[in-house]
Design an enzyme around this catalytic site. Structure first.
Site, PDB file in Angstrom:
ATOM      1  CG  ASN A 186      26.950  35.065  70.523  1.00 29.72           C
ATOM      2  OD1 ASN A 186      27.604  34.034  70.751  1.00 29.72           O
ATOM      3  ND2 ASN A 186      27.657  36.187  69.979  1.00 29.72           N
ATOM      4  CD  GLU A 209      27.072  37.833  65.551  1.00 33.98           C
ATOM      5  OE1 GLU A 209      27.668  37.778  64.614  1.00 33.98           O
ATOM      6  OE2 GLU A 209      27.337  38.217  66.608  1.00 33.98           O
ATOM      7  CB  SER A 228      22.643  38.320  56.986  1.00 33.11           C
ATOM      8  OG  SER A 228      21.096  37.927  56.812  1.00 33.11           O
ATOM      9  CB  SER A 229      18.326  40.666  59.351  1.00 40.96           C
ATOM     10  OG  SER A 229      17.352  41.764  60.011  1.00 40.96           O
ATOM     11  CE1 TYR A 230      25.027  42.258  60.155  1.00 34.89           C
ATOM     12  CE2 TYR A 230      25.396  44.447  60.864  1.00 34.89           C
ATOM     13  CZ  TYR A 230      25.857  43.549  60.072  1.00 34.89           C
ATOM     14  OH  TYR A 230      26.918  43.439  59.143  1.00 34.89           O
ATOM     15  CB  CYS A 235      21.766  37.205  73.691  1.00 35.55           C
ATOM     16  SG  CYS A 235      21.596  38.935  73.171  1.00 35.55           S
ATOM     17  CD  GLU A 258      23.402  36.592  77.974  1.00 37.18           C
ATOM     18  OE1 GLU A 258      23.354  36.379  76.510  1.00 37.18           O
ATOM     19  OE2 GLU A 258      24.071  37.457  78.466  1.00 37.18           O
ATOM     20  CB  CYS A 267      22.255  42.611  76.192  1.00 38.52           C
ATOM     21  SG  CYS A 267      20.811  41.517  75.610  1.00 38.52           S
ATOM     22  CB  CYS A 312      19.674  38.678  78.007  1.00 41.52           C
ATOM     23  SG  CYS A 312      20.011  37.980  76.466  1.00 41.52           S
TER      24      CYS A 312
HETATM   25  N1  THU Z   1      25.505  38.951  72.981  1.00 50.67           N
HETATM   26  C1  THU Z   1      24.828  38.024  73.833  1.00 50.67           C
HETATM   27  O1  THU Z   1      25.218  36.740  73.333  1.00 50.67           O
HETATM   28  N2  THU Z   1      24.711  38.208  75.071  1.00 50.67           N
HETATM   29  C2  THU Z   1      24.577  39.315  75.574  1.00 50.67           C
HETATM   30  O2  THU Z   1      24.220  39.729  76.769  1.00 50.67           O
HETATM   31  C3  THU Z   1      25.328  40.475  74.946  1.00 50.67           C
HETATM   32  C4  THU Z   1      25.824  40.482  73.484  1.00 50.67           C
HETATM   33  C5  THU Z   1      25.833  38.797  71.507  1.00 50.67           C
HETATM   34  C6  THU Z   1      25.206  39.287  70.451  1.00 50.67           C
HETATM   35  C7  THU Z   1      26.085  39.256  69.317  1.00 50.67           C
HETATM   36  O3  THU Z   1      26.057  38.050  68.672  1.00 50.67           O
HETATM   37  C8  THU Z   1      27.494  39.605  70.103  1.00 50.67           C
HETATM   38  O4  THU Z   1      27.200  39.194  71.215  1.00 50.67           O
HETATM   39  C9  THU Z   1      27.736  40.878  69.915  1.00 50.67           C
HETATM   40  O5  THU Z   1      26.808  41.964  70.183  1.00 50.67           O
END
Ligand code: THU
Length: 132
Positions: free
Chosen positions: A42, A44, A46-48, A53, A55, A89, A92
């Site tokens: 994953n 990330e 700063s603009s969440y 992800c 996957e 999630c 994904c």
């Molecule tokens: N995240 C993933 O990489 N995959 C998922 O299927 C669920 C969530 C990440 C996104 C974020 O960087 C962190 O997990 C917390 O939500």
């Protein structure tokens, strides 16, 4: 490839996560029908909401290489070690479903040096998925 080997590649991928905000690292390893493995972690922002992800990182890398047929994907996650299962999630699930709901989704974690796994078909995790 055995599920446990794919989980180990997901654990390796997790080390490359960029998670300054959540500190929650996720790793994925996607096995193509042609036998290649694409790893993702994953990333990330700063603009969440712009976070990508693990996957989808793995899937997009594979698609860029022209791969469109997939056998299974392993997913692991956690703040430190893999302490419990991490499930993909909804976003994904849908992106993966576009390439076939028969995909096996393997969730794994490590307990006392032993790999635990749980396996689903994507169609179980995303019933009645959207199709264009
Ligand atoms: N995240 C993933 O990489 N995959 C998922 O299927 C669920 C969530 C990440 C996104 C974020 O960087 C962190 O997990 C917390 O939500």
């Amino acid at each position: 490839m055995e599920n446990k080997d794919l989980i180990k590649l997901a654990i390796e991928a997790k080390q490359n996560a960029h998670v300054p905000y959540s500190r929650f690292k996720v790793g994925a390893a996607l096995l193509t029908k042609s036998g290649k493995v694409y790893q993702g972690a994953n990333m990330e922002c700063s603009s969440y909401g712009m976070t990508v992800c693990a996957e989808r990182v793995a899937l997009v890398k594979a698609l860029y290489d022209g791969e469109k047929e997939f056998e299974k994907i392993a997913v692991v996650g956690g703040k430190e070690d893999e302490l419990t299962y991490t499930t993909p999630c909804g976003a994904c699930r849908q992106f993966l479903a576009d390439f076939g709901v028969e995909l096996e989704v393997i969730m794994g974690y490590m307990e006392d040096n032993e790999l635990k796994e749980k396996v689903f078909k994507l169609k179980e995790l995303l019933p009645e998925s959207f199709e264009l």
